[in-house]
Scaffold this motif. Sequence first.
Motif, PDB file in Angstrom:
ATOM      1  N   GLN A  38       0.838  -1.196   0.000  1.00 20.71           N
ATOM      2  CA  GLN A  38       0.000   0.000   0.000  1.00 20.71           C
ATOM      3  C   GLN A  38       0.873   1.245   0.000  1.00 20.71           C
ATOM      4  N   ILE A  39       0.361   2.287  -0.642  1.00 21.21           N
ATOM      5  CA  ILE A  39       1.003   3.597  -0.649  1.00 21.21           C
ATOM      6  C   ILE A  39       0.001   4.579  -0.053  1.00 21.21           C
ATOM      7  N   VAL A  40       0.432   5.296   0.968  1.00 20.94           N
ATOM      8  CA  VAL A  40      -0.415   6.310   1.596  1.00 20.94           C
ATOM      9  C   VAL A  40       0.168   7.670   1.231  1.00 20.94           C
ATOM     10  N   ILE A  41      -0.658   8.506   0.622  1.00 22.06           N
ATOM     11  CA  ILE A  41      -0.235   9.839   0.202  1.00 22.06           C
ATOM     12  C   ILE A  41      -0.808  10.848   1.198  1.00 22.06           C
ATOM     13  N   LEU A  42       0.090  11.558   1.868  1.00 23.30           N
ATOM     14  CA  LEU A  42      -0.298  12.520   2.897  1.00 23.30           C
ATOM     15  C   LEU A  42      -0.495  13.908   2.285  1.00 23.30           C
ATOM     16  N   PRO A  43      -1.146  14.816   3.006  1.00 23.22           N
ATOM     17  CA  PRO A  43      -1.460  16.139   2.438  1.00 23.22           C
ATOM     18  C   PRO A  43      -0.243  16.935   1.971  1.00 23.22           C
ATOM     19  N   ASP A  44       0.925  16.687   2.566  1.00 28.28           N
ATOM     20  CA  ASP A  44       2.117  17.449   2.172  1.00 28.28           C
ATOM     21  C   ASP A  44       2.948  16.739   1.103  1.00 28.28           C
ATOM     22  N   ALA A  45       2.410  15.711   0.472  1.00 27.90           N
ATOM     23  CA  ALA A  45       3.168  14.944  -0.524  1.00 27.90           C
ATOM     24  C   ALA A  45       3.635  15.847  -1.658  1.00 27.90           C
ATOM     25  N   HIS A  46       4.873  15.602  -2.077  1.00 33.15           N
ATOM     26  CA  HIS A  46       5.426  16.335  -3.208  1.00 33.15           C
ATOM     27  C   HIS A  46       6.451  15.460  -3.913  1.00 33.15           C
ATOM     28  N   LEU A  47       6.840  15.895  -5.082  1.00 34.16           N
ATOM     29  CA  LEU A  47       7.738  15.140  -5.935  1.00 34.16           C
ATOM     30  C   LEU A  47       9.069  14.888  -5.239  1.00 34.16           C
ATOM     31  N   GLY A  48       9.502  13.634  -5.276  1.00 38.14           N
ATOM     32  CA  GLY A  48      10.801  13.257  -4.734  1.00 38.14           C
ATOM     33  C   GLY A  48      11.721  12.837  -5.866  1.00 38.14           C
ATOM     34  N   HIS A  49      12.820  12.164  -5.517  1.00 34.85           N
ATOM     35  CA  HIS A  49      13.769  11.715  -6.543  1.00 34.85           C
ATOM     36  C   HIS A  49      13.247  10.500  -7.296  1.00 34.85           C
ATOM     37  N   PHE A  50      12.630   9.581  -6.596  1.00 35.94           N
ATOM     38  CA  PHE A  50      12.030   8.391  -7.203  1.00 35.94           C
ATOM     39  C   PHE A  50      10.683   8.110  -6.559  1.00 35.94           C
ATOM     40  N   PHE A  51      10.576   8.477  -5.329  1.00 36.55           N
ATOM     41  CA  PHE A  51       9.495   8.115  -4.432  1.00 36.55           C
ATOM     42  C   PHE A  51       8.898   9.415  -3.909  1.00 36.55           C
ATOM     43  N   PRO A  52       7.584   9.562  -3.867  1.00 36.24           N
ATOM     44  CA  PRO A  52       7.009  10.814  -3.379  1.00 36.24           C
ATOM     45  C   PRO A  52       7.362  11.092  -1.918  1.00 36.24           C
ATOM     46  N   VAL A  53       7.917  12.246  -1.648  1.00 35.95           N
ATOM     47  CA  VAL A  53       8.166  12.675  -0.277  1.00 35.95           C
ATOM     48  C   VAL A  53       6.808  13.053   0.306  1.00 35.95           C
ATOM     49  N   GLY A  54       6.576  12.684   1.564  1.00 38.45           N
ATOM     50  CA  GLY A  54       5.265  12.925   2.165  1.00 38.45           C
ATOM     51  C   GLY A  54       4.324  11.772   1.898  1.00 38.45           C
ATOM     52  N   SER A  55       4.886  10.591   1.811  1.00 38.59           N
ATOM     53  CA  SER A  55       4.071   9.396   1.615  1.00 38.59           C
ATOM     54  C   SER A  55       4.672   8.258   2.430  1.00 38.59           C
ATOM     55  N   VAL A  56       3.894   7.220   2.591  1.00 36.82           N
ATOM     56  CA  VAL A  56       4.332   6.043   3.338  1.00 36.82           C
ATOM     57  C   VAL A  56       4.052   4.835   2.462  1.00 36.82           C
TER      58      VAL A  56
END
Length: 109
Positions: A38-56
């Motif tokens: 599972q991928i959880v996208i939080l309200p502060d999610a933003h583009l990362g290098h490969f993986f969205p920052v602000g996600s679990v």
Amino acid sequence: MTFLRPEKIKLFLNENEKMPEDLVDQINNVSKYNCVNQIVILPDAHLGHFFPVGSVVSVDLSYENCLIFPSGIGYDINCGVRMVKTDLFYENVKDRLSELADKLFKIFQ
């Protein structure tokens, strides 16, 4: 926004918030791995290098060649999370995790 594996994705976004397409692309790239539960996208999610920052991301490490995504913590804030590659296996160290954590803390202090 179209997700390739919507069953793996849980969004915690503001109701009217539109997600940028490049962020959707990153989420889709991570979701294609079989070991990703599972991928959880939080309200502060933003583009990362490969993986969205602000996600679990929850992964099933029983899959052969499963990935651990260190870029998920981001590279911009130095929050103190570290990843160290070793030759150790969980089964061999599971009873000594506290001792290992103490030693690693002293090394990286």
